[in-house]
Write a protein that holds these residues in place. Structure first.
Motif, PDB file in Angstrom:
ATOM      1  N   UNK A 147      77.151  77.909   5.656  1.00 21.77           N
ATOM      2  CA  UNK A 147      77.855  76.666   5.965  1.00 21.77           C
ATOM      3  C   UNK A 147      78.322  76.659   7.407  1.00 21.77           C
ATOM      4  N   UNK A 148      78.894  77.771   7.854  1.00 20.67           N
ATOM      5  CA  UNK A 148      79.378  77.873   9.233  1.00 20.67           C
ATOM      6  C   UNK A 148      78.224  77.755  10.214  1.00 20.67           C
ATOM      7  N   UNK A 149      77.104  78.405   9.907  1.00 22.47           N
ATOM      8  CA  UNK A 149      75.937  78.338  10.803  1.00 22.47           C
ATOM      9  C   UNK A 149      75.439  76.904  10.949  1.00 22.47           C
ATOM     10  N   UNK A 150      75.358  76.161   9.811  1.00 24.18           N
ATOM     11  CA  UNK A 150      74.904  74.774   9.858  1.00 24.18           C
ATOM     12  C   UNK A 150      75.895  73.895  10.611  1.00 24.18           C
ATOM     13  N   UNK A 151      77.184  74.120  10.387  1.00 26.06           N
ATOM     14  CA  UNK A 151      78.205  73.330  11.080  1.00 26.06           C
ATOM     15  C   UNK A 151      78.157  73.582  12.582  1.00 26.06           C
ATOM     16  N   UNK A 152      77.882  74.826  12.962  1.00 24.77           N
ATOM     17  CA  UNK A 152      77.808  75.144  14.391  1.00 24.77           C
ATOM     18  C   UNK A 152      76.614  74.446  15.028  1.00 24.77           C
ATOM     19  N   UNK A 153      75.476  74.423  14.326  1.00 22.30           N
ATOM     20  CA  UNK A 153      74.290  73.742  14.851  1.00 22.30           C
ATOM     21  C   UNK A 153      74.546  72.255  15.034  1.00 22.30           C
ATOM     22  N   UNK A 154      75.296  71.658  14.111  1.00 19.85           N
ATOM     23  CA  UNK A 154      75.543  70.218  14.156  1.00 19.85           C
ATOM     24  C   UNK A 154      76.704  69.848  15.063  1.00 19.85           C
ATOM     25  N   UNK A 155      77.373  70.838  15.652  1.00 22.02           N
ATOM     26  CA  UNK A 155      78.520  70.551  16.506  1.00 22.02           C
ATOM     27  C   UNK A 155      79.748  70.144  15.719  1.00 22.02           C
ATOM     28  N   UNK A 156      79.800  70.533  14.438  1.00 24.20           N
ATOM     29  CA  UNK A 156      80.940  70.157  13.593  1.00 24.20           C
ATOM     30  C   UNK A 156      81.965  71.269  13.450  1.00 24.20           C
ATOM     31  N   UNK A 176      82.679  62.371  12.976  1.00 24.56           N
ATOM     32  CA  UNK A 176      82.796  63.586  12.165  1.00 24.56           C
ATOM     33  C   UNK A 176      81.920  63.508  10.923  1.00 24.56           C
ATOM     34  N   UNK A 177      81.884  62.336  10.300  1.00 27.73           N
ATOM     35  CA  UNK A 177      81.025  62.164   9.125  1.00 27.73           C
ATOM     36  C   UNK A 177      79.559  62.377   9.489  1.00 27.73           C
ATOM     37  N   UNK A 178      79.176  61.885  10.667  1.00 21.91           N
ATOM     38  CA  UNK A 178      77.784  62.011  11.089  1.00 21.91           C
ATOM     39  C   UNK A 178      77.410  63.471  11.342  1.00 21.91           C
ATOM     40  N   UNK A 179      78.310  64.224  11.944  1.00 23.19           N
ATOM     41  CA  UNK A 179      78.021  65.639  12.218  1.00 23.19           C
ATOM     42  C   UNK A 179      77.976  66.450  10.918  1.00 23.19           C
ATOM     43  N   UNK A 180      78.798  66.081   9.934  1.00 21.32           N
ATOM     44  CA  UNK A 180      78.717  66.758   8.635  1.00 21.32           C
ATOM     45  C   UNK A 180      77.382  66.458   7.956  1.00 21.32           C
ATOM     46  N   UNK A 181      76.887  65.236   8.130  1.00 17.64           N
ATOM     47  CA  UNK A 181      75.591  64.879   7.557  1.00 17.64           C
ATOM     48  C   UNK A 181      74.467  65.678   8.214  1.00 17.64           C
ATOM     49  N   UNK A 182      74.574  65.898   9.504  1.00 25.26           N
ATOM     50  CA  UNK A 182      73.568  66.712  10.196  1.00 25.26           C
ATOM     51  C   UNK A 182      73.634  68.153   9.697  1.00 25.26           C
ATOM     52  N   UNK A 183      74.845  68.666   9.508  1.00 20.01           N
ATOM     53  CA  UNK A 183      74.990  70.029   8.976  1.00 20.01           C
ATOM     54  C   UNK A 183      74.402  70.124   7.577  1.00 20.01           C
ATOM     55  N   UNK A 184      74.602  69.108   6.763  1.00 16.48           N
ATOM     56  CA  UNK A 184      74.043  69.091   5.412  1.00 16.48           C
ATOM     57  C   UNK A 184      72.519  69.084   5.443  1.00 16.48           C
ATOM     58  N   UNK A 185      71.948  68.442   6.451  1.00 12.57           N
ATOM     59  CA  UNK A 185      70.491  68.355   6.545  1.00 12.57           C
ATOM     60  C   UNK A 185      69.859  69.654   7.019  1.00 12.57           C
ATOM     61  N   UNK A 186      70.531  70.378   7.897  1.00 12.34           N
ATOM     62  CA  UNK A 186      69.900  71.560   8.492  1.00 12.34           C
ATOM     63  C   UNK A 186      70.204  72.844   7.728  1.00 12.34           C
ATOM     64  N   UNK A 187      71.150  72.805   6.775  1.00 13.91           N
ATOM     65  CA  UNK A 187      71.557  74.042   6.110  1.00 13.91           C
ATOM     66  C   UNK A 187      70.432  74.646   5.269  1.00 13.91           C
ATOM     67  N   UNK A 188      69.526  73.789   4.748  1.00 13.64           N
ATOM     68  CA  UNK A 188      68.434  74.313   3.926  1.00 13.64           C
ATOM     69  C   UNK A 188      67.221  74.686   4.769  1.00 13.64           C
ATOM     70  N   UNK A 189      67.370  74.688   6.092  1.00  9.35           N
ATOM     71  CA  UNK A 189      66.310  75.085   7.012  1.00  9.35           C
ATOM     72  C   UNK A 189      65.021  74.316   6.752  1.00  9.35           C
ATOM     73  N   UNK A 190      65.053  72.974   6.837  1.00  3.64           N
ATOM     74  CA  UNK A 190      63.850  72.187   6.539  1.00  3.64           C
ATOM     75  C   UNK A 190      62.804  72.355   7.621  1.00  3.64           C
ATOM     76  N   UNK A 191      61.550  72.247   7.224  1.00  2.00           N
ATOM     77  CA  UNK A 191      60.464  72.349   8.179  1.00  2.00           C
ATOM     78  C   UNK A 191      60.219  71.037   8.907  1.00  2.00           C
TER      79      UNK A 191
END
Length: 761
Positions: free
Chosen positions: A609-618, A644-659
């Motif tokens: 979760x922290x890694x995804x939040x860091x990538x999204x700037x959240x 803030x909502x938008x950055x959380x959405x980006x974190x949610x999208x990248x956490x599963x490492x999509x191709x």
């Protein structure tokens, strides 16, 4: 194909739901975990029947170290298979020769595939699910198997006929759902029949009391009858309790199955359907089926039980007095005839009642959903006026329905009075005139039983009246739930290893009801790992391309390929799990920040979760919150900002490492500082994956490998930023409009913009 090695390639999900960083397939520990082996055994057995399953589609139950037979059956049935868990003994297992692979569940949480058995040799042949089909199976005897086998087996086959989950929602479907509870229905029928027989005795006892006890003043007979009454009353109370308990269990099971099925069917409807329908209207139509549920488990069930009373008591009435019995049946029959005559007019009015109630519910839903807009624009008076108008429609039609229903009720009242009061007068007349051999005790007994016979007959007639509303409600629910679903696309199709190469070949697409093309002969190709920008004026087809990539619409012409495979051939669940999508307006669920980021991947750790939040700037604003990642997000995300909502959405999208990651105006709601932070991370976010970025702000696409320029559904050009500035007039115009403050400098550095625009593409 090796059933063990056949997977999506993105990542394997363990039974707890763990999908951290998409490297599970390379983890030796996880691949040898008992729970993982059990899932692989199930996948291999399903593969034998032509069903390709993905470990990542499995959702474990909380607290299960290894998936139970019930959990596995649920998953398999959702994926288009027919699965059944059984507890077998050795003597039965050894006889299952030349059968399809059977999953045997072991005590340590793992499993094996039984591919054959030999009763003569006293062994079963087992295969390790982590090994290929070409590996030789191992013979195991009863003693060795008993040390590791729980006795549970899982039988799997492919669903070939139309199942209950896919059948149209209608009266036949509901009847089949009820008839599945054969055991409960049988027990209720036996209890009802016994109670009906017991109900004959009280009138008989009253008849004996009047004819023998009172007339003969026999105390001994009274004592005997009292003892009999006490015994019969005890059994009647006991049986009545048992029948109510059985009925409660039956109705609860039906209600549970109905609720689960309806929600699953609703989720299986395509997104296009919801986009064309009013949300409140959809909810109102679906909820109408609960009126059918109430009817089936209420009036229909009680009338069905009362019919047993009719079957048992009616012959006894004819035994007491055929004349009075025929009068009772005739009066009840006339009541039924009245109801049938009025059924048509009442049915037509009830259709208006149901529709007006759904329209009123839609106003309520829209008001609650858009309460922020209503409050900020002071729209309360207009919404109140619309609510008043819809309420007036409801009241008007309900009043009309009530008045129409009042006619058969009024006309049948004299007949009902005759059954309850007139019969005793007719019986007394027959006794006084000597026209009947019925005695005083028999007449009283007839009156006691006659009311019980008339009640189910009248109830059966009135049941026909309720069928009007039930038929209308069922039709409204069916108009939503019988729409074509995505079930087949979600449970079948290929599951290739996703890399991210995209290819559009002569793709044409039109929205339903539209005369023009949203995409017109779109052709382009980008390799895996490309950062692709999509630009163009509003309505040029940018978002349509992303919709096709997500599988929202599959009714396009041409070829849309992902890694060389046509998108329509890929399993829809696998496709969407391989993508990460961030929209312009993202929805966050009511819950903690951590739960929202891990939505769909509940087994991920806080490090993920922290890694995804860091990538999204959240990360920076989350850590400033009092509860950090456990901060509660209110409904509608009212306690956080749009950025803030938008950055959380980006974190949610990248956490599963999509191709493949799709950002559709994902930074439009961000302030300049947050947008700069996300844009700075885009290169890190895009490492090892294909990115499709839709944006009106061309400055955020400057570093894209390729930029696709769209106009009126056509591809105008594709290339890097600097190349497009030189050769694409549309892109250059858009760039100049957004960068007027640099026009002077650009005019000094290169030929002026006007001549370049005039040159065209």
């Amino acid at each position: 194909m090796d059933p063990v090695d056949h997977d999506s390639g993105a990542s394997d999900r363990d039974p707890a739901g763990s999908d951290a960083r998409g490297h599970a397939e390379n983890s030796r520990d996880e691949r040898h975990a008992p729970a993982f082996i059990r899932l692989r055994a199930v996948i291999a057995a399903a593969h034998f029947h032509g069903l390709e399953l993905d470990v990542r589609d499995f959702a474990a139950e909380p607290g299960e170290a290894s998936p139970s037979p019930a959990t596995l059956c649920r998953w398999l049935n959702e994926q288009g298979a027919v699965a059944k868990g059984m507890r077998l003994k050795w003597r039965y297992l050894i006889k299952m020769t030349n059968s399809p692979p059977i999953v045997l569940l072991f005590r340590d949480g793992s499993a094996a595939l039984m591919i054959n058995a030999s009763a003569d040799q006293g062994v079963v042949w087992l295969r390790d699910p982590l090994r290929g089909e070409g590996d030789l199976p191992v013979p195991v005897d009863e003693l060795r198997l008993s040390q590791i086998w729980t006795g549970d087996a899982l039988l799997i086959k492919r669903r070939r006929d139309q199942s209950e989950a896919d059948a149209p929602i209608n009266a036949s479907w509901l009847a089949k759902m009820v008839l599945r509870e054969k055991k409960s229905l049988r027990d209720i029928a036996i209890a009802s029949m016994t109670l009906s027989i017991l109900q004959i005795f009280p009138p008989l006892i009253v008849m004996q009391v009047i004819d023998r006890v009172v007339n003969n003043r026999s105390m001994a007979t009274l004592v005997s009858i009292t003892a009999i009454v006490l015994v019969l009353s005890f059994y009647e109370v006991l049986l009545s309790y048992g029948r109510r308990e059985l009925t409660l269990v039956l109705t609860t099971r039906i209600d549970t199955r109905l609720s689960l099925h309806l929600f699953s069917r609703l989720l299986a409807l395509p997104l296009e359907y919801f986009e064309r329908q009013q949300a409140g209207n959809v909810i109102g139509r679906v909820m109408a089926i609960y009126k059918v549920r109430d009817f089936m488990t209420g009036k229909l069930m009680s009338t069905f039980l009362d019919m047993f009373t009719l079957v048992v008591i009616l012959p006894f009435l004819f035994y007491l007095s055929s004349t009075l019995a025929w009068m009772t049946v005739a009066a009840a029959g006339l009541i039924g005839l009245l109801v049938v005559v009025f059924m048509g007019p009442i049915s037509r009015i009830y259709q208006h009642v149901v529709r007006s109630e759904m329209e009123r519910s839609s106003v309520m839903y829209e008001t609650v959903a858009g309460i922020r807009t209503i409050k900020t624009l002071a729209l309360e008076p207009s919404r109140k006026q619309e609510w008043d108008e819809k309420t007036a429609d409801v009241v008007r039609w309900k009043l009309a329905a009530g008045r129409m229903s009042n006619w058969p009720a009024t006309l049948s009242m004299p007949l009902d009075m005759f059954i309850n009061r007139g019969i005793i007068l007719v019986g007394a007349y027959l006794i006084l005139t000597g026209s009947s051999t019925v005695g005083v005790g028999a007449l009283v007994a007839f009156m006691m039983l006659g009311g019980r016979v008339a009640s189910p007959l009248v109830g059966l007639a009135k049941l026909l009246e309720d069928l009007n509303e039930v038929r209308t409600s069922l039709g409204e629910a069916g108009s939503v739930l019988n729409q074509p679903t995505e079930t087949k696309a979600l449970t079948t199709g290929m599951r290739p290893r996703i890399k991210g190469a995209l290819s559009f070949v002569d793709v044409n697409f039109s929205y339903p009801g539209s005369t023009g093309k949203a995409l017109d002969d779109v052709n382009f190709e980008v390799p895996a790992g490309t950062m692709l920008g999509l630009v163009g004026r509003s309505g040029s087809g940018k978002s349509t391309i992303t919709r096709l990539l997500q599988g929202v619409s599959r009714s396009y012409n041409g070829y849309l390929k992902l890694d060389g495979v046509d998108l329509r051939e890929i399993n829809l669940t696998h496709l969407r799990r391989s993508f990460g999508v961030v929209l312009q307006d993202n929805f966050l669920f009511r819950g903690t920040i951590r739960e929202n980021i891990t939505a769909g991947r509940p087994g991920l750790t806080i490090d993920d979760v922290v890694r995804a939040a860091r990538l999204a700037g959240a990360e920076e604003f989350i850590e400033r919150m009092p509860a950090g990642y456990e901060t509660w997000i209110e409904e509608g995300s009212t306690n956080i900002s749009g950025g803030q909502r938008q950055r959380l959405a980006i974190a949610r999208a990248v956490i599963c490492d999509p191709k493949l990651l799709i950002l559709d105006e994902a930074t439009s709601a961000l302030d300049p500082e947050s947008e700069a932070l996300v844009n700075a991370n885009l290169e890190r976010i895009g490492e090892g994956r294909t990115m499709v970025i839709v944006s009106h702000r061309l400055s955020s696409l400057v570093n894209c490998d390729q930029i696709l320029v769209m106009d009126r559904g056509r591809v105008m050009d594709i290339g890097p930023h600097e190349v497009l500035l030189e050769r694409c007039a549309i892109y250059r115009t858009l760039w100049m409009q957004q960068n007027r403050h640099t026009a002077g400098k650009q005019g000094a550095d290169r030929t002026g913009p006007a001549p370049l625009i005039a040159e065209g593409d």
